[in-house]
Design a protein around this motif. Structure first.
Motif, PDB file in Angstrom:
ATOM      1  N   ALA A 158       0.861  -1.189   0.000  1.00 56.45           N
ATOM      2  CA  ALA A 158       0.000   0.000   0.000  1.00 56.45           C
ATOM      3  C   ALA A 158       0.893   1.234   0.000  1.00 56.45           C
ATOM      4  O   ALA A 158       2.033   1.186   0.478  1.00 56.45           O
ATOM      5  CB  ALA A 158      -0.940   0.010   1.200  1.00 56.45           C
ATOM      6  N   VAL A 159       0.344   2.337  -0.513  1.00 55.57           N
ATOM      7  CA  VAL A 159       1.123   3.561  -0.691  1.00 55.57           C
ATOM      8  C   VAL A 159       0.310   4.755  -0.190  1.00 55.57           C
ATOM      9  O   VAL A 159      -0.866   4.897  -0.532  1.00 55.57           O
ATOM     10  CB  VAL A 159       1.460   3.782  -2.184  1.00 55.57           C
ATOM     11  N   ALA A 160       0.936   5.607   0.613  1.00 53.87           N
ATOM     12  CA  ALA A 160       0.315   6.851   1.053  1.00 53.87           C
ATOM     13  C   ALA A 160       1.166   8.024   0.582  1.00 53.87           C
ATOM     14  O   ALA A 160       2.372   8.052   0.849  1.00 53.87           O
ATOM     15  CB  ALA A 160       0.165   6.879   2.574  1.00 53.87           C
ATOM     16  N   LEU A 161       0.541   8.955  -0.106  1.00 54.48           N
ATOM     17  CA  LEU A 161       1.238  10.121  -0.636  1.00 54.48           C
ATOM     18  C   LEU A 161       0.698  11.375   0.036  1.00 54.48           C
ATOM     19  O   LEU A 161      -0.505  11.631   0.003  1.00 54.48           O
ATOM     20  CB  LEU A 161       1.032  10.228  -2.150  1.00 54.48           C
ATOM     21  N   LEU A 263      -3.438   5.897  -1.128  1.00 54.08           N
ATOM     22  CA  LEU A 263      -4.107   6.985  -0.417  1.00 54.08           C
ATOM     23  C   LEU A 263      -3.371   8.273  -0.740  1.00 54.08           C
ATOM     24  O   LEU A 263      -2.157   8.363  -0.535  1.00 54.08           O
ATOM     25  CB  LEU A 263      -4.072   6.728   1.094  1.00 54.08           C
ATOM     26  N   LEU A 264      -4.081   9.253  -1.248  1.00 53.02           N
ATOM     27  CA  LEU A 264      -3.476  10.542  -1.572  1.00 53.02           C
ATOM     28  C   LEU A 264      -4.066  11.596  -0.646  1.00 53.02           C
ATOM     29  O   LEU A 264      -5.271  11.843  -0.660  1.00 53.02           O
ATOM     30  CB  LEU A 264      -3.724  10.901  -3.036  1.00 53.02           C
ATOM     31  N   ILE A 265      -3.205  12.216   0.154  1.00 59.60           N
ATOM     32  CA  ILE A 265      -3.631  13.231   1.116  1.00 59.60           C
ATOM     33  C   ILE A 265      -3.210  14.602   0.614  1.00 59.60           C
ATOM     34  O   ILE A 265      -2.054  14.819   0.259  1.00 59.60           O
ATOM     35  CB  ILE A 265      -3.027  12.945   2.509  1.00 59.60           C
ATOM     36  N   GLN A 266      -4.171  15.491   0.596  1.00 66.94           N
ATOM     37  CA  GLN A 266      -3.975  16.812  -0.010  1.00 66.94           C
ATOM     38  C   GLN A 266      -4.103  17.904   1.049  1.00 66.94           C
ATOM     39  O   GLN A 266      -5.002  17.872   1.890  1.00 66.94           O
ATOM     40  CB  GLN A 266      -5.037  17.004  -1.091  1.00 66.94           C
ATOM     41  N   ALA A 267      -3.184  18.871   0.991  1.00 69.93           N
ATOM     42  CA  ALA A 267      -3.254  20.031   1.884  1.00 69.93           C
ATOM     43  C   ALA A 267      -4.120  21.100   1.230  1.00 69.93           C
ATOM     44  O   ALA A 267      -3.817  21.571   0.132  1.00 69.93           O
ATOM     45  CB  ALA A 267      -1.857  20.576   2.145  1.00 69.93           C
ATOM     46  N   ALA A 268      -5.198  21.481   1.896  1.00 67.88           N
ATOM     47  CA  ALA A 268      -6.159  22.408   1.292  1.00 67.88           C
ATOM     48  C   ALA A 268      -5.539  23.754   0.942  1.00 67.88           C
ATOM     49  O   ALA A 268      -5.918  24.387  -0.045  1.00 67.88           O
ATOM     50  CB  ALA A 268      -7.349  22.613   2.229  1.00 67.88           C
ATOM     51  N   GLU A 269      -4.544  24.194   1.750  1.00 70.17           N
ATOM     52  CA  GLU A 269      -3.932  25.508   1.527  1.00 70.17           C
ATOM     53  C   GLU A 269      -2.477  25.357   1.077  1.00 70.17           C
ATOM     54  O   GLU A 269      -1.587  26.014   1.597  1.00 70.17           O
ATOM     55  CB  GLU A 269      -4.009  26.336   2.811  1.00 70.17           C
ATOM     56  N   ARG A 280      -6.510  15.191 -10.995  1.00 73.26           N
ATOM     57  CA  ARG A 280      -6.384  14.551 -12.312  1.00 73.26           C
ATOM     58  C   ARG A 280      -5.768  13.161 -12.175  1.00 73.26           C
ATOM     59  O   ARG A 280      -6.164  12.222 -12.863  1.00 73.26           O
ATOM     60  CB  ARG A 280      -5.535  15.417 -13.250  1.00 73.26           C
ATOM     61  N   PHE A 281      -4.796  13.033 -11.278  1.00 73.94           N
ATOM     62  CA  PHE A 281      -4.144  11.746 -11.063  1.00 73.94           C
ATOM     63  C   PHE A 281      -5.142  10.715 -10.547  1.00 73.94           C
ATOM     64  O   PHE A 281      -5.210   9.586 -11.057  1.00 73.94           O
ATOM     65  CB  PHE A 281      -2.988  11.925 -10.073  1.00 73.94           C
ATOM     66  N   CYS A 282      -5.924  11.081  -9.549  1.00 80.29           N
ATOM     67  CA  CYS A 282      -6.919  10.160  -8.994  1.00 80.29           C
ATOM     68  C   CYS A 282      -7.998   9.831 -10.020  1.00 80.29           C
ATOM     69  O   CYS A 282      -8.489   8.690 -10.071  1.00 80.29           O
ATOM     70  CB  CYS A 282      -7.543  10.758  -7.737  1.00 80.29           C
ATOM     71  N   ALA A 283      -8.368  10.812 -10.838  1.00 82.50           N
ATOM     72  CA  ALA A 283      -9.364  10.558 -11.878  1.00 82.50           C
ATOM     73  C   ALA A 283      -8.838   9.550 -12.895  1.00 82.50           C
ATOM     74  O   ALA A 283      -9.572   8.661 -13.360  1.00 82.50           O
ATOM     75  CB  ALA A 283      -9.749  11.863 -12.571  1.00 82.50           C
ATOM     76  N   ALA A 284      -7.552   9.656 -13.240  1.00 78.01           N
ATOM     77  CA  ALA A 284      -6.948   8.722 -14.194  1.00 78.01           C
ATOM     78  C   ALA A 284      -6.892   7.315 -13.607  1.00 78.01           C
ATOM     79  O   ALA A 284      -7.136   6.325 -14.313  1.00 78.01           O
ATOM     80  CB  ALA A 284      -5.553   9.190 -14.573  1.00 78.01           C
ATOM     81  N   MET A 285      -6.589   7.210 -12.324  1.00 80.96           N
ATOM     82  CA  MET A 285      -6.577   5.902 -11.677  1.00 80.96           C
ATOM     83  C   MET A 285      -7.977   5.291 -11.677  1.00 80.96           C
ATOM     84  O   MET A 285      -8.154   4.087 -11.944  1.00 80.96           O
ATOM     85  CB  MET A 285      -6.056   6.015 -10.246  1.00 80.96           C
ATOM     86  N   ALA A 286      -8.983   6.104 -11.374  1.00 79.71           N
ATOM     87  CA  ALA A 286     -10.359   5.615 -11.346  1.00 79.71           C
ATOM     88  C   ALA A 286     -10.814   5.164 -12.727  1.00 79.71           C
ATOM     89  O   ALA A 286     -11.465   4.122 -12.878  1.00 79.71           O
ATOM     90  CB  ALA A 286     -11.279   6.705 -10.810  1.00 79.71           C
ATOM     91  N   CYS A 292      -7.970   5.485  -6.396  1.00 80.39           N
ATOM     92  CA  CYS A 292      -7.272   5.704  -5.133  1.00 80.39           C
ATOM     93  C   CYS A 292      -8.278   5.560  -3.991  1.00 80.39           C
ATOM     94  O   CYS A 292      -9.501   5.566  -4.217  1.00 80.39           O
ATOM     95  CB  CYS A 292      -6.603   7.082  -5.111  1.00 80.39           C
ATOM     96  N   ASP A 293      -7.781   5.413  -2.786  1.00 88.18           N
ATOM     97  CA  ASP A 293      -8.651   5.190  -1.633  1.00 88.18           C
ATOM     98  C   ASP A 293      -9.669   6.328  -1.508  1.00 88.18           C
ATOM     99  O   ASP A 293      -9.299   7.507  -1.498  1.00 88.18           O
ATOM    100  CB  ASP A 293      -7.806   5.109  -0.361  1.00 88.18           C
TER     101      ASP A 293
END
Length: 329
Positions: A158-161, A263-269, A280-286, A292-293
């Motif tokens: 598993a991978v967390a980014l 799992l891709l975790i994004q910082a809102a700010e 876009r990356f998660c959309a391509a995976m889907a 992605c998770d």
């Protein structure tokens, strides 16, 4: 002192006691090592291992970072039953430098980072005794990790980014940036010099930073560089920026090939990397049939770029998600 995940929500209140006590004792458990990377560059790494652990988290840090900065993250993962391995990328941390001015963030080819990480994984991670192998990456390390996974899709369970560098925020139109970088590429004195608006490392006051809202963690991280001048890195070279933009394109082009649970975790700010690129990356995976998770990035409201070094509430939300995600896989 509070134990487990609950302590993550209240640590800043007793941060000095935590760092002087439990964290310093934990740091003494480390085992530091070195291997030879691309073109003979020495690459340093650190291990935290216990005989009763059967899972490992391999941390791939961001630009300018050293494993010394990740002591708190390693401590928290270790307390939850994971061994931890952390690499120092070439040109930063305690690994070998590439230019006479060691403050310049530089790489000859972005793939050199990936080659080094591949060697690290094959020599130190694969032969290990672990039942499960996880990958945790931040910023530039996220790009390195995805390019590694494009080569070895089954390497990690598993991978967390965290805030992966799939695009860089630059305050100029893309065509202008590309033109300037292509122009400097043909002029060695500019190619390997600091990118516009950057320079040698210097300690910025907390109020000027856009990386974290945590004053305690920010000041601790600055002290690492102040106390150990050899690990200081300043701005990137023009060539590094060009290589990183090309690497981001390669990441996006191969997004559909990533099949590991992610799992891709994004910082809102975030003021450093492009959050739209995460989407876009998660959309391509889907679209490729292995989303992605959660099907989209997990957004940490209010967080700046360095999610794992943010204020307690933001950091705890991210770290809880990471640990729970790994334990599900």
């Amino acid at each position: 002192m509070l134990k487990g995940k609950n302590s993550w929500f209240y640590r800043e209140k007793c941060f000095a006691a935590f760092t002087v006590g439990p964290l310093t004792a934990f740091w003494q458990l480390r085992e530091e090592g070195e291997f030879t990377g691309v073109e003979g560059v020495p690459i340093r790494f650190v291990k935290f291992c216990a005989a009763h652990h059967d899972r490992v988290v391999v941390i791939c840090p961001g630009r300018i970072e050293s494993y010394v900065k990740y002591a708190e993250v390693a401590y928290d993962l270790y307390q939850h039953g994971f061994d931890v391995l952390i690499i120092d990328h070439r040109g930063q941390g305690r690994s070998g430098r590439l230019l006479t001015d060691t403050h310049r963030g530089h790489v000859v080819r972005f793939s050199d980072y990936v080659d080094d990480f591949e060697t690290f994984w094959m020599q130190e991670v694969m032969p290990g005794p672990w039942r499960k192998r996880y990958l945790l990456a931040h910023s530039m390390g996220g790009a390195v990790s995805v390019l590694f996974l494009q080569r070895h899709p089954q390497a990690a369970d598993a991978v967390a980014l965290c805030a992966p560098m799939f695009g860089i925020i630059i305050r100029f139109p893309d065509w202008v940036v590309r033109h300037i970088l292509d122009w400097t590429e043909e002029r060695a004195h500019l190619r390997d010099n600091y990118a516009l608006g950057t320079g040698r490392w210097r300690a910025l006051g907390f109020s000027l930073n856009v990386l974290t809202h945590s004053k305690e963690r920010y000041r601790r991280n600055v002290r690492f560089y102040a106390d150990e001048p050899a690990i200081r890195v300043g701005g990137p070279t023009n060539h590094w920026v060009r290589e990183s933009l090309l690497a981001a394109e390669q990441v996006m082009a191969g997004a559909a090939d990533i099949t590991a649970p992610l799992l891709l975790i994004q910082a809102a700010e975030d003021h450093v990397v492009e959050n739209a690129a995460h989407d876009r990356f998660c959309a391509a995976m889907a679209e490729a049939g292995h989303p992605c998770d959660g099907g989209q990035p997990l957004v940490i409201p209010g967080a700046y770029h360095e999610i794992l070094f943010e204020k307690d509430t933001m950091r705890a939300a991210a770290l809880t998600a990471i640990v729970d995600f790994f334990k599900r896989h």
